[in-house]
Design a protein around this motif. Structure first.
Motif, mmCIF file in Angstrom:
data_model
loop_
_atom_site.group_PDB
_atom_site.id
_atom_site.type_symbol
_atom_site.label_atom_id
_atom_site.label_comp_id
_atom_site.label_asym_id
_atom_site.label_seq_id
_atom_site.Cartn_x
_atom_site.Cartn_y
_atom_site.Cartn_z
ATOM 1 N N SER A 1 20.957 -36.096 -19.756
ATOM 2 C CA SER A 1 20.476 -35.062 -20.674
ATOM 3 C C SER A 1 19.104 -35.393 -21.240
ATOM 4 C CB SER A 1 21.447 -34.885 -21.843
ATOM 5 O OG SER A 1 22.623 -34.302 -21.415
ATOM 6 N N LEU A 2 18.904 -36.640 -21.600
ATOM 7 C CA LEU A 2 17.606 -37.029 -22.161
ATOM 8 C C LEU A 2 16.496 -36.917 -21.122
ATOM 9 C CD1 LEU A 2 18.615 -40.046 -24.442
ATOM 10 C CD2 LEU A 2 17.890 -37.740 -25.163
ATOM 11 N N ALA A 3 16.813 -37.221 -19.870
ATOM 12 C CA ALA A 3 15.818 -37.066 -18.808
ATOM 13 C C ALA A 3 15.467 -35.583 -18.639
ATOM 14 C CB ALA A 3 16.332 -37.652 -17.497
ATOM 15 N N LEU A 4 16.484 -34.729 -18.595
ATOM 16 C CA LEU A 4 16.230 -33.292 -18.492
ATOM 17 C C LEU A 4 15.472 -32.781 -19.715
ATOM 18 C CD1 LEU A 4 19.588 -32.033 -16.968
ATOM 19 C CD2 LEU A 4 17.328 -31.863 -15.914
ATOM 20 N N ASP A 5 15.843 -33.284 -20.873
ATOM 21 C CA ASP A 5 15.186 -32.876 -22.112
ATOM 22 C C ASP A 5 13.701 -33.241 -22.085
ATOM 23 O OD1 ASP A 5 15.770 -31.720 -24.811
ATOM 24 O OD2 ASP A 5 14.942 -33.645 -25.473
ATOM 25 N N ALA A 6 13.396 -34.439 -21.633
ATOM 26 C CA ALA A 6 11.992 -34.874 -21.552
ATOM 27 C C ALA A 6 11.210 -33.997 -20.578
ATOM 28 C CB ALA A 6 11.920 -36.338 -21.124
ATOM 29 N N ILE A 7 11.836 -33.668 -19.464
ATOM 30 C CA ILE A 7 11.180 -32.815 -18.460
ATOM 31 C C ILE A 7 10.945 -31.417 -19.028
ATOM 32 C CG2 ILE A 7 11.544 -31.671 -16.234
ATOM 33 C CD1 ILE A 7 13.006 -34.354 -15.417
ATOM 34 N N VAL A 8 11.953 -30.862 -19.686
ATOM 35 C CA VAL A 8 11.809 -29.519 -20.254
ATOM 36 C C VAL A 8 10.713 -29.506 -21.320
ATOM 37 C CG1 VAL A 8 12.966 -27.752 -21.662
ATOM 38 C CG2 VAL A 8 14.135 -28.754 -19.680
ATOM 39 N N LYS A 9 10.666 -30.520 -22.151
ATOM 40 C CA LYS A 9 9.652 -30.578 -23.213
ATOM 41 C C LYS A 9 8.239 -30.676 -22.644
ATOM 42 C CE LYS A 9 12.499 -32.325 -26.931
ATOM 43 N NZ LYS A 9 12.966 -33.490 -27.667
ATOM 44 N N LYS A 10 8.104 -31.276 -21.463
ATOM 45 C CA LYS A 10 6.776 -31.430 -20.854
ATOM 46 C C LYS A 10 6.681 -30.617 -19.567
ATOM 47 C CE LYS A 10 5.111 -35.586 -22.782
ATOM 48 N NZ LYS A 10 3.718 -35.883 -22.627
ATOM 49 N N LEU A 11 7.321 -29.475 -19.583
ATOM 50 C CA LEU A 11 7.440 -28.645 -18.397
ATOM 51 C C LEU A 11 6.096 -28.252 -17.792
ATOM 52 C CD1 LEU A 11 9.814 -27.539 -16.798
ATOM 53 C CD2 LEU A 11 9.648 -25.448 -18.132
ATOM 54 N N ASP A 12 5.092 -28.133 -18.618
ATOM 55 C CA ASP A 12 3.787 -27.708 -18.122
ATOM 56 C C ASP A 12 2.896 -28.884 -17.712
ATOM 57 O OD1 ASP A 12 4.394 -24.950 -18.484
ATOM 58 O OD2 ASP A 12 4.116 -25.239 -20.630
ATOM 59 N N ASP A 13 3.441 -30.083 -17.773
ATOM 60 C CA ASP A 13 2.706 -31.291 -17.379
ATOM 61 C C ASP A 13 3.234 -31.765 -16.019
ATOM 62 O OD1 ASP A 13 1.546 -33.813 -17.088
ATOM 63 O OD2 ASP A 13 1.901 -34.392 -19.178
ATOM 64 N N THR A 14 2.664 -31.220 -14.973
ATOM 65 C CA THR A 14 3.126 -31.489 -13.609
ATOM 66 C C THR A 14 3.102 -32.976 -13.284
ATOM 67 O OG1 THR A 14 2.370 -29.309 -12.930
ATOM 68 C CG2 THR A 14 2.755 -30.901 -11.175
ATOM 69 N N ALA A 15 2.065 -33.665 -13.706
ATOM 70 C CA ALA A 15 1.956 -35.107 -13.423
ATOM 71 C C ALA A 15 3.096 -35.877 -14.087
ATOM 72 C CB ALA A 15 0.606 -35.636 -13.885
ATOM 73 N N PHE A 16 3.445 -35.503 -15.317
ATOM 74 C CA PHE A 16 4.544 -36.163 -16.015
ATOM 75 C C PHE A 16 5.859 -35.955 -15.269
ATOM 76 C CE2 PHE A 16 8.223 -35.919 -18.802
ATOM 77 C CZ PHE A 16 8.188 -37.161 -19.409
ATOM 78 N N ILE A 17 6.131 -34.703 -14.902
ATOM 79 C CA ILE A 17 7.383 -34.393 -14.203
ATOM 80 C C ILE A 17 7.469 -35.178 -12.900
ATOM 81 C CG2 ILE A 17 8.673 -32.584 -12.989
ATOM 82 C CD1 ILE A 17 7.579 -30.607 -15.073
ATOM 83 N N THR A 18 6.395 -35.176 -12.148
ATOM 84 C CA THR A 18 6.380 -35.883 -10.867
ATOM 85 C C THR A 18 6.628 -37.367 -11.063
ATOM 86 O OG1 THR A 18 4.891 -34.224 -9.946
ATOM 87 C CG2 THR A 18 5.003 -36.346 -8.802
ATOM 88 N N GLN A 19 5.931 -37.986 -12.016
ATOM 89 C CA GLN A 19 6.085 -39.429 -12.247
ATOM 90 C C GLN A 19 7.472 -39.767 -12.781
ATOM 91 O OE1 GLN A 19 3.635 -41.844 -11.409
ATOM 92 N NE2 GLN A 19 5.552 -42.969 -11.526
ATOM 93 N N LYS A 20 7.942 -39.012 -13.760
ATOM 94 C CA LYS A 20 9.263 -39.258 -14.358
ATOM 95 C C LYS A 20 10.358 -39.172 -13.293
ATOM 96 C CE LYS A 20 12.274 -39.130 -17.947
ATOM 97 N NZ LYS A 20 12.507 -40.326 -18.727
#
Length: 161
Positions: A79-98
Protein backbone atom coordinates in the motif's frame (compact mmCIF):
# COMPACT_ATOMS: atom_id res chain seq x y z
CA UNK A 1 14.46 18.84 -18.64
CA UNK A 2 11.40 17.46 -16.84
CA UNK A 3 9.76 14.40 -18.36
CA UNK A 4 6.20 14.76 -19.54
CA UNK A 5 3.62 12.99 -17.39
CA UNK A 6 2.31 9.69 -18.68
CA UNK A 7 -1.19 10.77 -17.73
CA UNK A 8 -3.68 13.44 -18.68
CA UNK A 9 -4.89 15.71 -15.91
CA UNK A 10 -8.20 13.82 -15.89
CA UNK A 11 -6.49 10.43 -15.58
CA UNK A 12 -4.23 11.68 -12.81
CA UNK A 13 -7.15 13.20 -10.90
CA UNK A 14 -9.19 10.00 -11.31
CA UNK A 15 -6.39 7.80 -9.99
CA UNK A 16 -5.64 10.09 -7.05
CA UNK A 17 -9.31 10.50 -6.13
CA UNK A 18 -10.03 6.77 -6.34
CA UNK A 19 -6.92 5.90 -4.31
CA UNK A 20 -8.03 8.39 -1.66
CA UNK A 21 -11.37 6.56 -1.44
CA UNK A 22 -9.60 3.18 -1.38
CA UNK A 23 -7.49 4.28 1.58
CA UNK A 24 -10.17 6.08 3.62
CA UNK A 25 -9.90 3.41 6.31
CA UNK A 26 -6.11 3.52 6.33
CA UNK A 27 -3.56 2.88 3.64
CA UNK A 28 -2.89 -0.69 4.83
CA UNK A 29 -6.50 -1.71 4.27
CA UNK A 30 -6.11 -1.44 0.50
CA UNK A 31 -2.98 -3.61 0.61
CA UNK A 32 -4.78 -6.28 2.63
CA UNK A 33 -7.65 -6.35 0.13
CA UNK A 34 -5.26 -6.61 -2.82
CA UNK A 35 -3.05 -9.35 -1.33
CA UNK A 36 -6.01 -11.36 -0.06
CA UNK A 37 -7.62 -11.27 -3.51
CA UNK A 38 -4.29 -12.20 -5.12
CA UNK A 39 -4.00 -15.26 -2.87
CA UNK A 40 -7.60 -16.27 -3.61
CA UNK A 41 -7.32 -15.87 -7.37
CA UNK A 42 -3.71 -16.93 -7.93
CA UNK A 43 -2.99 -19.45 -5.15
CA UNK A 44 0.32 -20.54 -6.71
CA UNK A 45 1.83 -17.20 -5.64
CA UNK A 46 1.31 -18.08 -1.98
CA UNK A 47 4.47 -20.20 -2.11
CA UNK A 48 6.41 -16.95 -2.56
CA UNK A 49 5.02 -15.68 0.71
CA UNK A 50 6.24 -18.48 2.98
CA UNK A 51 7.75 -15.89 5.32
CA UNK A 52 4.27 -14.59 5.98
CA UNK A 53 3.32 -17.88 7.61
CA UNK A 54 0.89 -18.80 4.89
CA UNK A 55 0.36 -22.49 4.28
CA UNK A 56 -0.92 -24.08 1.12
CA UNK A 57 -3.96 -25.65 2.74
CA UNK A 58 -5.67 -22.70 4.36
CA UNK A 59 -8.51 -20.54 3.18
CA UNK A 60 -7.41 -17.09 2.19
CA UNK A 61 -10.03 -14.94 3.84
CA UNK A 62 -9.34 -11.38 4.76
CA UNK A 63 -10.23 -12.23 8.35
CA UNK A 64 -7.77 -15.14 8.63
CA UNK A 65 -4.95 -13.40 6.79
CA UNK A 66 -5.34 -10.17 8.76
CA UNK A 67 -4.51 -12.10 11.93
CA UNK A 68 -0.98 -12.66 10.63
CA UNK A 69 1.38 -9.82 11.47
CA UNK A 70 3.71 -10.64 8.56
CA UNK A 71 0.77 -10.48 6.14
CA UNK A 72 -0.25 -7.09 7.52
CA UNK A 73 3.32 -5.88 7.26
CA UNK A 74 3.63 -6.89 3.61
CA UNK A 75 0.20 -5.47 2.81
CA UNK A 76 1.29 -2.17 4.35
CA UNK A 77 4.48 -2.13 2.23
CA UNK A 78 2.42 -2.79 -0.90
CA UNK A 79 0.00 0.00 0.00
CA UNK A 80 2.76 2.45 0.84
CA UNK A 81 4.48 1.74 -2.48
CA UNK A 82 1.21 2.36 -4.35
CA UNK A 83 0.58 5.43 -2.23
CA UNK A 84 4.00 6.88 -3.08
CA UNK A 85 3.42 6.22 -6.78
CA UNK A 86 -0.04 7.81 -6.71
CA UNK A 87 1.27 10.88 -4.87
CA UNK A 88 3.99 11.34 -7.51
CA UNK A 89 1.91 10.19 -10.43
CA UNK A 90 3.07 13.01 -12.67
CA UNK A 91 6.76 12.31 -11.98
CA UNK A 92 7.57 9.67 -14.59
CA UNK A 93 11.20 9.36 -13.51
CA UNK A 94 10.16 8.69 -9.90
CA UNK A 95 7.65 6.01 -10.91
CA UNK A 96 10.16 4.31 -13.18
CA UNK A 97 12.93 4.31 -10.56
CA UNK A 98 10.67 3.28 -7.66
CA UNK A 99 9.17 0.39 -9.61
CA UNK A 100 12.48 -0.73 -11.08
CA UNK A 101 13.93 -0.84 -7.57
CA UNK A 102 10.91 -2.79 -6.33
CA UNK A 103 11.32 -5.26 -9.18
CA UNK A 104 15.00 -5.73 -8.28
CA UNK A 105 14.08 -6.34 -4.64
CA UNK A 106 11.74 -9.16 -5.69
CA UNK A 107 14.42 -11.12 -7.59
CA UNK A 108 15.62 -12.94 -4.50
CA UNK A 109 12.09 -14.27 -3.93
CA UNK A 110 11.92 -15.97 -7.34
CA UNK A 111 9.03 -13.81 -8.52
CA UNK A 112 8.14 -14.49 -12.13
CA UNK A 113 7.50 -11.48 -14.39
CA UNK A 114 3.93 -12.58 -15.19
CA UNK A 115 3.05 -12.43 -11.48
CA UNK A 116 3.21 -8.64 -11.78
CA UNK A 117 0.62 -8.83 -14.56
CA UNK A 118 -1.61 -10.95 -12.33
CA UNK A 119 -1.18 -8.46 -9.50
CA UNK A 120 -2.35 -5.71 -11.85
CA UNK A 121 -5.44 -7.68 -12.80
CA UNK A 122 -6.23 -8.19 -9.13
CA UNK A 123 -5.63 -4.51 -8.36
CA UNK A 124 -8.16 -3.53 -11.03
CA UNK A 125 -10.73 -6.02 -9.68
CA UNK A 126 -10.29 -4.73 -6.14
CA UNK A 127 -10.72 -1.13 -7.30
CA UNK A 128 -13.81 -2.05 -9.31
CA UNK A 129 -15.37 -3.88 -6.38
CA UNK A 130 -14.45 -1.34 -3.71
CA UNK A 131 -15.67 1.64 -5.74
CA UNK A 132 -18.51 -0.13 -7.55
CA UNK A 133 -17.06 0.60 -11.00
CA UNK A 134 -17.00 -1.37 -14.23
CA UNK A 135 -13.81 -2.02 -16.17
CA UNK A 136 -15.04 0.39 -18.84
CA UNK A 137 -15.20 3.30 -16.37
CA UNK A 138 -12.65 6.05 -17.13
CA UNK A 139 -11.15 5.75 -13.63
CA UNK A 140 -10.52 2.04 -14.12
CA UNK A 141 -9.07 2.66 -17.57
CA UNK A 142 -6.71 5.21 -15.99
CA UNK A 143 -5.62 2.60 -13.41
CA UNK A 144 -5.05 0.03 -16.15
CA UNK A 145 -2.86 2.54 -17.97
CA UNK A 146 -0.99 3.40 -14.77
CA UNK A 147 -0.42 -0.20 -13.86
CA UNK A 148 0.93 -0.84 -17.35
CA UNK A 149 3.73 1.65 -16.63
CA UNK A 150 4.24 0.25 -13.14
CA UNK A 151 4.37 -3.33 -14.38
CA UNK A 152 6.85 -2.53 -17.15
CA UNK A 153 9.26 -0.96 -14.67
CA UNK A 154 8.75 -3.76 -12.12
CA UNK A 155 9.57 -6.39 -14.77
CA UNK A 156 12.56 -4.38 -16.01
CA UNK A 157 13.93 -4.34 -12.47
CA UNK A 158 13.20 -8.02 -11.98
CA UNK A 159 15.03 -9.05 -15.14
CA UNK A 160 17.94 -6.58 -14.90
CA UNK A 161 21.44 -7.73 -14.06
Amino acid sequence: MEEKSLFTAEESDAIKSSWSKMTENGVSTAGRLILCRLFQEVPEVTTLFYRLGIGGDESYTLESLSQKSQFNSHAKRLSLALDAIVKKLDDTAFITQKCTDLGKSHKKHNVKPHYFDLLGQVLVKVICQALNLTESHPTVKAWIKAYGAISTALKNGLTSE
